[in-house]
Design a protein around this motif. Structure first.
Motif, PDB file in Angstrom:
ATOM      1  N   MET A   1       0.722 -11.509  16.451  1.00  0.00           N
ATOM      2  CA  MET A   1       1.193 -11.637  15.069  1.00  0.00           C
ATOM      3  C   MET A   1       0.997 -10.334  14.311  1.00  0.00           C
ATOM      4  SD  MET A   1      -0.358 -15.246  14.002  1.00  0.00           S
ATOM      5  CE  MET A   1      -0.639 -16.498  15.214  1.00  0.00           C
ATOM      6  N   ALA A   2      -0.184  -9.724  14.499  1.00  0.00           N
ATOM      7  CA  ALA A   2      -0.475  -8.490  13.763  1.00  0.00           C
ATOM      8  C   ALA A   2       0.522  -7.398  14.162  1.00  0.00           C
ATOM      9  CB  ALA A   2      -1.900  -8.038  14.057  1.00  0.00           C
ATOM     10  N   LEU A   3       0.807  -7.306  15.472  1.00  0.00           N
ATOM     11  CA  LEU A   3       1.739  -6.272  15.915  1.00  0.00           C
ATOM     12  C   LEU A   3       3.150  -6.570  15.423  1.00  0.00           C
ATOM     13  CD1 LEU A   3       0.329  -5.586  19.464  1.00  0.00           C
ATOM     14  CD2 LEU A   3       0.157  -4.164  17.421  1.00  0.00           C
ATOM     15  N   ALA A   4       3.480  -7.847  15.293  1.00  0.00           N
ATOM     16  CA  ALA A   4       4.808  -8.187  14.757  1.00  0.00           C
ATOM     17  C   ALA A   4       4.931  -7.671  13.333  1.00  0.00           C
ATOM     18  CB  ALA A   4       5.019  -9.696  14.803  1.00  0.00           C
ATOM     19  N   VAL A   5       3.902  -7.911  12.508  1.00  0.00           N
ATOM     20  CA  VAL A   5       3.958  -7.414  11.123  1.00  0.00           C
ATOM     21  C   VAL A   5       4.033  -5.895  11.127  1.00  0.00           C
ATOM     22  CG1 VAL A   5       2.813  -7.360   8.893  1.00  0.00           C
ATOM     23  CG2 VAL A   5       2.654  -9.383  10.301  1.00  0.00           C
ATOM     24  N   HIS A   6       3.252  -5.277  12.017  1.00  0.00           N
ATOM     25  CA  HIS A   6       3.258  -3.818  12.104  1.00  0.00           C
ATOM     26  C   HIS A   6       4.671  -3.300  12.426  1.00  0.00           C
ATOM     27  CE1 HIS A   6       1.894   0.206  13.042  1.00  0.00           C
ATOM     28  NE2 HIS A   6       2.506   0.115  14.200  1.00  0.00           N
ATOM     29  N   ALA A   7       5.311  -3.963  13.390  1.00  0.00           N
ATOM     30  CA  ALA A   7       6.667  -3.539  13.767  1.00  0.00           C
ATOM     31  C   ALA A   7       7.624  -3.701  12.590  1.00  0.00           C
ATOM     32  CB  ALA A   7       7.148  -4.360  14.958  1.00  0.00           C
ATOM     33  N   VAL A   8       7.485  -4.818  11.880  1.00  0.00           N
ATOM     34  CA  VAL A   8       8.358  -5.044  10.729  1.00  0.00           C
ATOM     35  C   VAL A   8       8.149  -3.958   9.684  1.00  0.00           C
ATOM     36  CG1 VAL A   8       8.695  -6.580   8.770  1.00  0.00           C
ATOM     37  CG2 VAL A   8       8.643  -7.503  11.069  1.00  0.00           C
ATOM     38  N   LEU A   9       6.879  -3.563   9.492  1.00  0.00           N
ATOM     39  CA  LEU A   9       6.605  -2.506   8.511  1.00  0.00           C
ATOM     40  C   LEU A   9       7.247  -1.199   8.945  1.00  0.00           C
ATOM     41  CD1 LEU A   9       2.905  -3.079   7.496  1.00  0.00           C
ATOM     42  CD2 LEU A   9       4.951  -3.542   6.187  1.00  0.00           C
ATOM     43  N   ARG A  10       7.233  -0.941  10.239  1.00  0.00           N
ATOM     44  CA  ARG A  10       7.865   0.292  10.724  1.00  0.00           C
ATOM     45  C   ARG A  10       9.344   0.308  10.375  1.00  0.00           C
ATOM     46  NH1 ARG A  10       5.401   4.059  14.284  1.00  0.00           N
ATOM     47  NH2 ARG A  10       3.334   3.340  14.827  1.00  0.00           N
ATOM     48  N   ILE A  11       9.968  -0.863  10.398  1.00  0.00           N
ATOM     49  CA  ILE A  11      11.407  -0.908  10.140  1.00  0.00           C
ATOM     50  C   ILE A  11      11.703  -0.916   8.645  1.00  0.00           C
ATOM     51  CG2 ILE A  11      13.530  -2.177  10.562  1.00  0.00           C
ATOM     52  CD1 ILE A  11      12.079  -3.456  12.964  1.00  0.00           C
ATOM     53  N   TRP A  12      11.064  -1.825   7.911  1.00  0.00           N
ATOM     54  CA  TRP A  12      11.515  -2.058   6.531  1.00  0.00           C
ATOM     55  C   TRP A  12      10.625  -1.481   5.450  1.00  0.00           C
ATOM     56  CZ3 TRP A  12      12.480  -7.365   8.803  1.00  0.00           C
ATOM     57  CH2 TRP A  12      13.786  -7.439   9.273  1.00  0.00           C
ATOM     58  N   ALA A  13       9.411  -1.142   5.763  1.00  0.00           N
ATOM     59  CA  ALA A  13       8.547  -0.595   4.712  1.00  0.00           C
ATOM     60  C   ALA A  13       7.708   0.513   5.320  1.00  0.00           C
ATOM     61  CB  ALA A  13       7.673  -1.684   4.101  1.00  0.00           C
ATOM     62  N   LYS A  14       8.418   1.573   5.703  1.00  0.00           N
ATOM     63  CA  LYS A  14       7.797   2.645   6.467  1.00  0.00           C
ATOM     64  C   LYS A  14       6.639   3.294   5.726  1.00  0.00           C
ATOM     65  CE  LYS A  14      10.132   6.485   7.551  1.00  0.00           C
ATOM     66  NZ  LYS A  14      11.008   7.459   8.144  1.00  0.00           N
ATOM     67  N   TYR A  15       6.730   3.353   4.416  1.00  0.00           N
ATOM     68  CA  TYR A  15       5.732   4.103   3.663  1.00  0.00           C
ATOM     69  C   TYR A  15       4.629   3.213   3.107  1.00  0.00           C
ATOM     70  CZ  TYR A  15       9.013   7.922   3.996  1.00  0.00           C
ATOM     71  OH  TYR A  15       9.832   8.895   4.475  1.00  0.00           O
ATOM     72  N   ALA A  16       4.574   1.947   3.546  1.00  0.00           N
ATOM     73  CA  ALA A  16       3.579   1.032   2.997  1.00  0.00           C
ATOM     74  C   ALA A  16       2.168   1.509   3.322  1.00  0.00           C
ATOM     75  CB  ALA A  16       3.801  -0.364   3.551  1.00  0.00           C
ATOM     76  N   ASP A  17       1.239   1.024   2.537  1.00  0.00           N
ATOM     77  CA  ASP A  17      -0.162   1.401   2.697  1.00  0.00           C
ATOM     78  C   ASP A  17      -0.656   1.043   4.100  1.00  0.00           C
ATOM     79  OD1 ASP A  17      -3.064   1.198   2.519  1.00  0.00           O
ATOM     80  OD2 ASP A  17      -2.714   1.662   0.426  1.00  0.00           O
ATOM     81  N   PRO A  18      -1.271   1.989   4.818  1.00  0.00           N
ATOM     82  CA  PRO A  18      -1.673   1.710   6.205  1.00  0.00           C
ATOM     83  C   PRO A  18      -2.993   0.954   6.325  1.00  0.00           C
ATOM     84  CG  PRO A  18      -2.199   3.957   5.651  1.00  0.00           C
ATOM     85  CD  PRO A  18      -1.517   3.385   4.445  1.00  0.00           C
ATOM     86  N   ILE A  19      -3.713   0.762   5.229  1.00  0.00           N
ATOM     87  CA  ILE A  19      -5.044   0.161   5.312  1.00  0.00           C
ATOM     88  C   ILE A  19      -4.964  -1.360   5.194  1.00  0.00           C
ATOM     89  CG2 ILE A  19      -7.377   0.242   4.363  1.00  0.00           C
ATOM     90  CD1 ILE A  19      -6.634   2.955   5.105  1.00  0.00           C
ATOM     91  N   ILE A  20      -4.015  -1.839   4.396  1.00  0.00           N
ATOM     92  CA  ILE A  20      -4.010  -3.258   4.015  1.00  0.00           C
ATOM     93  C   ILE A  20      -3.937  -4.163   5.242  1.00  0.00           C
ATOM     94  CG2 ILE A  20      -2.691  -5.016   2.782  1.00  0.00           C
ATOM     95  CD1 ILE A  20      -1.960  -2.928   0.741  1.00  0.00           C
ATOM     96  N   LEU A  21      -2.976  -3.899   6.125  1.00  0.00           N
ATOM     97  CA  LEU A  21      -2.765  -4.821   7.254  1.00  0.00           C
ATOM     98  C   LEU A  21      -3.995  -4.927   8.168  1.00  0.00           C
ATOM     99  CD1 LEU A  21      -0.837  -6.717   8.729  1.00  0.00           C
ATOM    100  CD2 LEU A  21      -0.020  -4.760  10.023  1.00  0.00           C
ATOM    101  N   PRO A  22      -4.598  -3.803   8.629  1.00  0.00           N
ATOM    102  CA  PRO A  22      -5.780  -3.957   9.490  1.00  0.00           C
ATOM    103  C   PRO A  22      -6.907  -4.745   8.824  1.00  0.00           C
ATOM    104  CG  PRO A  22      -5.009  -1.697   9.529  1.00  0.00           C
ATOM    105  CD  PRO A  22      -4.207  -2.399   8.496  1.00  0.00           C
ATOM    106  N   VAL A  23      -7.124  -4.511   7.542  1.00  0.00           N
ATOM    107  CA  VAL A  23      -8.198  -5.217   6.841  1.00  0.00           C
ATOM    108  C   VAL A  23      -7.928  -6.717   6.826  1.00  0.00           C
ATOM    109  CG1 VAL A  23      -9.212  -5.561   4.566  1.00  0.00           C
ATOM    110  CG2 VAL A  23      -8.922  -3.264   5.444  1.00  0.00           C
TER     111      VAL A  23
END
Lengths: 468, 160
Positions: free
Chosen positions: A55-77
C-alpha cells in the motif's frame, strides 16, 4: 499569513529511502509481536508487513505521477504510525483472541485507496474552494446523520455512529475534513470583512459584533454535538478547528481570547448539567478514589493505563511482553498507554515525535503554499491531527479529562483511519502546490482554457459588487 | 529463542525507531529556515544538472530595463515599487505585491512578470479588464518603458 519557499526539487527518492526505513520499523514491530505469541511463530506478521508495504509503495508511485513535488516526509511518517498501530492491535488480539488487526488491515486498504482517489481526483487543492458551500451542506448532513432514527447507532453512550448492516461508521470523522474545507473557503473569501476593526480593549482589537456570527454558529454546532451526540471529543475538535482557522486567517489574538471565553462558558455549563461530562471530570480529578475506580464507566480505564505506563518504565517491557490487554479499549482509546507500556518512555517519545514531525510538515505546507485557501486548509487539517493527539495523550496521562477521540493512524477504527488518510492526501496536495516551481512566463493556451487547473489564476471577485 | 536474544531484539527495535526519527529530522534540516523569505534548501549542483530550470535565477535584466513601477494616475499616484526579477501581482487582494486601492480593480487583477530582458503584463480574468495604452489586454503582452498600464482608475508605467 506568511510565505516560505522551498527549492522546487522533487524529493521522491528521499521519500523512498525514508519509506524503506519506516517499513523496516513496521516489519520489526510485527516480527517482535509474532515472537512473543504463545502459539509459536505465525505467518501473520509477514502478510501484514507485506500488505502495508504494497500500500505504501502504491501511494509512493501515485505521488511520483501526480504530485511529484509533494513533501517527502509525510508519507513515511504516516506509514510508520499506521504500521505501529497495526502491530500493536495484532499484539492485543493475541492476548484477547479478537480479530481487530485483520479489520484494521482491511480498513487501511480502504483508507489508502481513498487517499489515492483523493490525490487523483483533486489534483489541485484549489478546486475545492469552488465548492465551499457544498461542503458546508455536506458537513451539516454528516453531523445530523447519526441522529436519524434507525440509521444512527449508540455505542457506549455516544450517538456518533451510523450502522449499515454489519458495518458501522462515524460520519463525524469525515465531517472534520468537510468542515475544514468550508472554513478555509469561507475565511479566505471573507477575511477582509472579518479583519475590519471594531472597538479596542487595551491591547486587544475586538471584532465587530456582527462578525462574531460565524463564531457563535461554530460554538452552537459544537454544543449541539455535545448535547445530542454526547461526544465531548468531537465537540472540542470542531470548535478548536474553527478557532485556529480564524486565528490563522486574521492573525488577531482577540479571536483566541473570545474563543477561550466561549469554551469556558460551554465547559462550565456542560460540567454542571450534563451527566456524562460530570462523570468524566470526576474520573479525572478523583481517579484513585476506590469508589470512582470501581464505578461502571469510572476511572478504571485511566488508572490501568497509568499503571501500564508505569510498568513500562524507560525502555518498556518489550513488544508482546506487557499486559496492555488488562485495560479496556486497549487497542483504540488506550493504544497510547499500550504502546507506552511495551515500548517505554523511549518508544512513546519516538511516536510523539512522529506526530510532531507530521503536524509540522502540515504547517510547513501551509507556510509554503501561495494561496490563502491552501494555507488555511493545511493549517486547519494539520491542527486537527495535533489537537487529537493532545486530547488523547493528555487524557491517557491524566493531564485533562479522557474523551473519546481517536489517536490518528494508531487506534483501531476504520472511520478515523479513512479520514486521516484523506487528510494526508490533502496535505500532500497542498505541499505539492507549495513546492512546485512557480509558473513564470505567459500562460500557454491550454492553461488559459482551464484544462490545467494547477496553474490557472483564481477568478477575481466581481469587484463592483464588492465595492458597494 | 533465548531471553537474551529477545531482549537484544527489543532494544534493537527501539534503536531502529530512533534511527527513523533521526533520519527524518536530518532530511528536514534543509528546509527548516522559517521566517525569512528565502529559498530554503538551494538545489545542489547535481540537481541543477538534472533539472535545468532549477538554476539560480539570473540577475535582473541589465541596462535600459525597467527598475521601478510608478503609479502616475489615480488615488495612489506617486507610489513606486521596486522591481526585482520575480513576477508581481497587482490587485486589491492583500496578497498582491502592489495593493490597489481602486474600487474598479479586482482582487487579483493582473500580473507583471519578467521574461528575458522585458516585462510582460497579463490580465488574470479581472472584471473590468487591464489596458495597455488604449488597448484592452487579451493575452500577455510586453510592456515598454513609459507605456501606460491602466487598471480601473489607476494608471501605472515602468521606469528605468
Amino acid at each position: 499569513m506568511s510565505d516560505v519557499t522551498t527549492a522546487p526539487v522533487p524529493r521522491r527518492n528521499l521519500e523512498l529511502g525514508l519509506l524503506a526505513l519506516a517499513l523496516a520499523v513496521v516489519t520489526g514491530a510485527n516480527y517482535l509481536v509474532s515472537l512473543s505469541n504463545e502459539s509459536g511463530i505465525e505467518q501473520k506478521w509477514f502478510t501484514q508487513s507485506v500488505a502495508l508495504a504494497c500500500m505504501a509503495l502504491a501511494v509512493h508511485a501515485v505521488l511520483r505521477i501526480w504530485a511529484k513535488y509533494a513533501d517527502p516526509i509525510i508519507l513515511p511518517v504516516v506509514v510508520a504510525l499506521n504500521g505501529l498501530g497495526l502491530a500493536m492491535i495484532h499484539r492485543i488480539d493475541n492476548a484477547t483472541g479478537d480479530n481487530a488487526a485483520s479489520r484494521q488491515l482491511l480498513w487501511t486498504g480502504i483508507a489508502v485507496a481513498a487517499a489515492i482517489i483523493t490525490l487523483w481526483a483533486v489534483r489541485d487543492h484549489r478546486i475545492l474552494r469552488r465548492a465551499t458551500y457544498i461542503f458546508l451542506a455536506l458537513s451539516a448532513f454528516l453531523l445530523v446523520l447519526p441522529l436519524i432514527p434507525g440509521l444512527g447507532r449508540e455505542i457506549n453512550g455516544a450517538r456518533i455512529w451510523v450502522g449499515l448492516g454489519p458495518f458501522s461508521f462515524q460520519p463525524g470523522e469525515i465531517a472534520k475534513i468537510t468542515l475544514a474545507i468550508f472554513f478555509a473557503g469561507y475565511l479566505s473569501s471573507n477575511r477582509d470583512l472579518i479583519l475590519l476593526a471594531g472597538r479596542k480593549l487595551g491591547p486587544l482589537q475586538l471584532p465587530r459584533y456582527r462578525d462574531l456570527g460565524p463564531m457563535i454558529v461554530a460554538w452552537l454546532v459544537s454544543i449541539g454535538v455535545l448535547v445530542f451526540q454526547r461526544d465531548l471529543g468531537s465537540s472540542i475538535l470542531f470548535f478548536g478547528l474553527f478557532m485556529v482557522m480564524i486565528y490563522v486567517a486574521t492573525g488577531r489574538i482577540s479571536w483566541i481570547v473570545i474563543g477561550l471565553a466561549f469554551v469556558a462558558v460551554g465547559g462550565l455549563l456542560a460540567s454542571q448539567f450534563m451527566s456524562h461530562v460530570t462523570r468524566r471530570i470526576d474520573a479525572w480529578l478523583n481517579a484513585f478514589d476506590p469508589e470512582v475506580y470501581n464505578r461502571a464507566g469510572g476511572s478504571f480505564q485511566i488508572v490501568q493505563g497509568l499503571f501500564g505506563l508505569g510498568n513500562g518504565g524507560l525502555f518498556g517491557t518489550g513488544l508482546g511482553n506487557g499486559r496492555p490487554d488488562l485495560i479496556t479499549y486497549a487497542n483504540s482509546d488506550m493504544i497510547v498507554a499500550a504502546l507506552g507500556e511495551e515500548l517505554g518512555l523511549f518508544g512513546i517519545t519516538a511516536v510523539v515525535l512522529l506526530y510532531v514531525v507530521l503536524v509540522s510538515r502540515g504547517i510547513r505546507a501551509a507556510l509554503g503554499t501561495r494561496d490563502a485557501f491552501g494555507k488555511l486548509l493545511a493549517a486547519g487539517l494539520s491542527f486537527t491531527i495535533g489537537l487529537q493527539c493532545f486530547v488523547v495523550m493528555g487524557g491517557v496521562t491524566r493531564l485533562i479529562p479522557l474523551t473519546g477521540l481517536t489517536t490518528p493512524f494508531l487506534a483501531a477504527g476504520g472511520s478515523s483511519l479513512l479520514s486521516n488518510w484523506i487528510i494526508v492526501a490533502l496535505l500532500l496536495l497542498v505541499s505539492h502546490g507549495a513546492r512546485r516551481p512557480a509558473a513564470v512566463g505567459p500562460l500557454t493556451e491550454p492553461e488559459k482554457a482551464g484544462t490545467a487547473p494547477g496553474r490557472r489564476p483564481q477568478a477575481a471577485p466581481a469587484t463592483q459588487e464588492d465595492a458597494r | 529463542m533465548s531471553e537474551l536474544v529477545l531482549t537484544a531484539l527489543r532494544l534493537g527495535f527501539l534503536i531502529l525507531l530512533w534511527v527513523l526519527i533521526l533520519s527524518v529530522v536530518a532530511a528536514l534540516r534543509r528546509d527548516l529556515s522559517v521566517g525569512k523569505k528565502v529559498r530554503a534548501g538551494a538545489p545542489s549542483a547535481r540537481e541543477v544538472r538534472k533539472n535545468p530550470d532549477l538554476a539560480p535565477e539570473p540577475a535582473p535584466p541589465a541596462k535600459q530595463s525597467a527598475r521601478t513601477l510608478a503609479v502616475v494616475g489615480g488615488a495612489q499616484a506617486g507610489t513606486t515599487l521596486e522591481l526585482a526579477a520575480s513576477p508581481i501581482l497587482l490587485g486589491r487582494a492583500q496578497e498582491a505585491t502592489l495593493v490597489l486601492e481602486d474600487d474598479y480593480a479586482s482582487g487579483r487583477h493582473a500580473r507583471l512578470f519578467p521574461q528575458g530582458s522585458r516585462w510582460f503584463i497579463e490580465d488574470l480574468g479581472s472584471t473590468n479588464g487591464t489596458f495597455l495604452g488604449e488597448v484592452q489586454l487579451t493575452r500577455a503582452q510586453p510592456v515598454e518603458l513609459g507605456q501606460k498600464i491602466r487598471i480601473g482608475k489607476t494608471i501605472m508605467e515602468l521606469r528605468p
